[in-house]
Enzyme design. Structure first.
Site, PDB file in Angstrom:
ATOM      1  CG  ASP A   9      41.148  40.903  37.047  1.00 47.66           C
ATOM      2  OD1 ASP A   9      42.223  40.982  37.664  1.00 47.66           O
ATOM      3  OD2 ASP A   9      40.639  41.860  36.444  1.00 47.66           O
ATOM      4  CE  LYS A 106      43.237  44.117  37.057  1.00 55.09           C
ATOM      5  NZ  LYS A 106      41.840  44.324  36.679  1.00 55.09           N
ATOM      6  CB  CYS A 148      41.319  41.940  32.972  1.00 53.14           C
ATOM      7  SG  CYS A 148      40.294  43.360  33.490  1.00 53.14           S
TER       8      CYS A 148
END
Ligand SMILES: [Zn+2]
Length: 193
Positions: A9, A106, A148
């Protein structure tokens, strides 16, 4: 051992200036790009390099309602909305982009912290993809350590990979939750390097 690098990310909204920018995010992007470029140019450490991306269309309560304040634990400002600049990978990562073998997105309609919830455009999940490449160990870096990265590392261990977290190449949202995340990742069996 066949090792892959997982870039978690590293997107504009998670770096300084983004809708939920994390201090040190842009530096993580820069260092991650150096690592990928150095690997490609030198003695290869990685059998594969993959990136994950938070990728929201309508993730429900993961985005705080306009009338509510986000709690920065389970509800967040609007971020990584598909089609916005905030969802793009950070510019500091650009030199590495041609060297990334696959991208796993996602969270279109839900909160999705772990990169293992991500899919390629062909619908392939991260664990399946890595196993097909013969990968058995992972180096993980990216943003944010306490969300994350943490979720990706814990899932990676659960999926049977030997996981190492690169502590110079991660950035956390808050000191307390970051410290807790490091403890949880270590407890699960992840290495820190
Ligand atoms: Zn999100």
């Amino acid at each position: 051992m066949s090792r892959a690098l997982v870039l978690v990310d590293i997107q504009n909204d998670f770096c300084e200036g983004g809708s939920m920018g994390v201090d040190g995010g842009a530096e993580v992007a820069r260092r991650a790009a150096e690592l990928v470029q150095g690997d490609a140019a030198g003695e290869r450490r990685y059998a594969a390099v993959v990136a994950t991306a938070d990728w929201h269309i309508d993730p429900g309560s993961h985005w705080a309602a306009p009338s509510d304040e986000p709690d920065f634990a389970t509800s967040w400002p609007v971020h990584c909305k598909v089609g916005t600049l905030g969802s793009d990978f950070h510019g500091n990562l650009s030199p590495a982009m041609p060297l990334i073998d696959a991208i796993f997105r996602k969270g279109e309609y839900e909160a999705a912290y772990s990169g293992f919830e991500g899919r390629t455009e062909d619908g392939e999940g991260l664990a399946t993809w890595l196993r097909a490449k013969g990968v058995d160990s992972l180096d993980v870096c990216g943003i944010a350590t306490d969300y994350c990265v943490r979720a990706t590392v814990l899932d990676g261990v659960r999926e049977g990979f030997a996981v190492t977290v690169l502590d110079e190449l991660v950035a956390g949202v808050a000191p307390g939750s970051t410290e807790t995340a490091w403890a949880e990742m270590a407890e699960a069996g992840a290495q820190r390097a």
